[in-house]
Design a protein around this motif. Structure first.
Motif, short mmCIF file in Angstrom:
data_model
loop_
_atom_site.label_atom_id
_atom_site.label_comp_id
_atom_site.label_asym_id
_atom_site.label_seq_id
_atom_site.Cartn_x
_atom_site.Cartn_y
_atom_site.Cartn_z
N VAL A 259 24.89 54.38 37.27
CA VAL A 259 24.00 54.86 36.22
C VAL A 259 22.69 55.31 36.86
CG1 VAL A 259 22.96 52.59 35.76
CG2 VAL A 259 23.03 54.29 33.94
N VAL A 260 22.03 56.28 36.25
CA VAL A 260 20.71 56.69 36.71
C VAL A 260 19.68 55.92 35.89
CG1 VAL A 260 19.07 58.60 36.92
CG2 VAL A 260 21.48 58.98 37.40
N ILE A 261 18.69 55.37 36.57
CA ILE A 261 17.65 54.58 35.91
C ILE A 261 16.29 55.14 36.28
CG2 ILE A 261 16.59 52.29 35.73
CD1 ILE A 261 19.31 51.09 36.39
N CYS A 262 15.42 55.27 35.27
CA CYS A 262 14.02 55.66 35.51
C CYS A 262 13.28 54.41 35.95
CB CYS A 262 13.40 56.23 34.24
SG CYS A 262 11.63 56.57 34.42
N GLU A 263 12.63 54.49 37.09
CA GLU A 263 11.92 53.32 37.61
C GLU A 263 10.60 53.07 36.91
OE1 GLU A 263 11.81 53.67 41.87
OE2 GLU A 263 13.97 54.00 41.96
N LYS A 264 10.12 54.06 36.14
CA LYS A 264 8.85 53.90 35.44
C LYS A 264 9.05 53.27 34.06
CE LYS A 264 4.71 56.32 33.99
NZ LYS A 264 4.05 57.63 33.86
N CYS A 265 9.91 53.89 33.21
CA CYS A 265 10.07 53.38 31.85
C CYS A 265 11.39 52.62 31.66
CB CYS A 265 9.97 54.52 30.83
SG CYS A 265 11.41 55.63 30.78
N GLU A 266 12.21 52.55 32.71
CA GLU A 266 13.47 51.82 32.72
C GLU A 266 14.54 52.42 31.80
OE1 GLU A 266 12.70 47.65 32.24
OE2 GLU A 266 11.43 47.59 34.00
N ALA A 267 14.39 53.69 31.43
CA ALA A 267 15.43 54.36 30.65
C ALA A 267 16.68 54.47 31.52
CB ALA A 267 14.96 55.75 30.22
N GLN A 268 17.84 54.38 30.88
CA GLN A 268 19.10 54.49 31.60
C GLN A 268 19.91 55.65 31.05
OE1 GLN A 268 21.39 50.93 31.65
NE2 GLN A 268 19.75 49.68 32.50
N GLY A 269 20.55 56.35 31.95
CA GLY A 269 21.43 57.44 31.54
C GLY A 269 22.80 56.90 31.18
N PRO A 270 23.69 57.80 30.81
CA PRO A 270 25.07 57.38 30.51
C PRO A 270 25.72 56.77 31.75
CG PRO A 270 24.68 59.66 29.82
CD PRO A 270 23.50 59.23 30.63
N LYS A 271 26.50 55.73 31.54
CA LYS A 271 27.18 55.08 32.66
C LYS A 271 28.40 55.90 33.06
CE LYS A 271 25.69 50.45 31.46
NZ LYS A 271 24.76 50.81 30.40
N SER A 272 28.66 55.96 34.35
CA SER A 272 29.82 56.65 34.87
C SER A 272 30.74 55.66 35.55
CB SER A 272 29.39 57.72 35.89
OG SER A 272 30.52 58.22 36.57
N ARG A 273 31.99 55.72 35.22
CA ARG A 273 32.99 54.87 35.87
C ARG A 273 33.64 55.61 37.02
NH1 ARG A 273 34.04 49.95 34.10
NH2 ARG A 273 33.24 49.43 32.05
N LEU A 274 33.10 56.77 37.38
CA LEU A 274 33.69 57.55 38.45
C LEU A 274 32.87 57.44 39.72
CD1 LEU A 274 34.67 60.66 36.31
CD2 LEU A 274 36.15 58.79 37.04
N THR A 275 31.88 58.31 39.88
CA THR A 275 31.12 58.35 41.13
C THR A 275 29.63 58.43 40.85
OG1 THR A 275 31.14 60.76 41.17
CG2 THR A 275 32.98 59.64 42.27
N MET A 276 28.85 58.28 41.91
CA MET A 276 27.40 58.43 41.79
C MET A 276 27.05 59.88 41.41
SD MET A 276 26.22 56.12 45.02
CE MET A 276 24.60 55.61 44.49
#
Length: 73
Positions: free
Chosen positions: A28-45
Motif C-alpha cells: 500500500v502507498v502511505i502518506c507520511e504526513k497525513c497518514e492517508a493510505q491508498g488502495p491495497k494491492s495483493r500483487l506488487t509494489m
C-alpha cells in the motif's frame, strides 16, 4: 521495485509518500504526513503505486471540477 514516481497525496498535497509492505503479499502507498493510505494491492509494489496514482489523479480532478473553471487575466 522499479522507481516509478508517486503522485502527491490527494488529501494534504505532501510529496512524502512511499510504498509500504503491510504483509508478505499486501502493499500500500502511505502518506507520511497525513497518514492517508491508498488502495491495497495483493500483487506488487508497482501495482500499489499505480493504484495510488490513479486514485490521486481522480481525487484531484474531482476537486478541480467542483471548484469550477479558473479564470486568469
Amino acid at each position: 521495485m522499479s522507481e516509478s514516481p508517486l503522485d502527491r497525496c490527494p488529501f494534504c498535497g505532501s510529496d512524502f509518500v512511499a510504498v509500504s509492505q503491510m504483509s508478505e503479499l499486501t502493499h500500500v502507498v502511505i502518506c507520511e504526513k497525513c497518514e492517508a493510505q491508498g488502495p491495497k494491492s495483493r500483487l506488487t509494489m508497482e501495482e500499489a503505486a499505480r493504484l495510488w496514482n490513479e486514485r490521486a489523479w481522480k481525487k484531484w480532478k474531482k476537486n478541480r471540477m467542483a471548484r469550477g473553471p479558473t479564470w486568469r487575466c
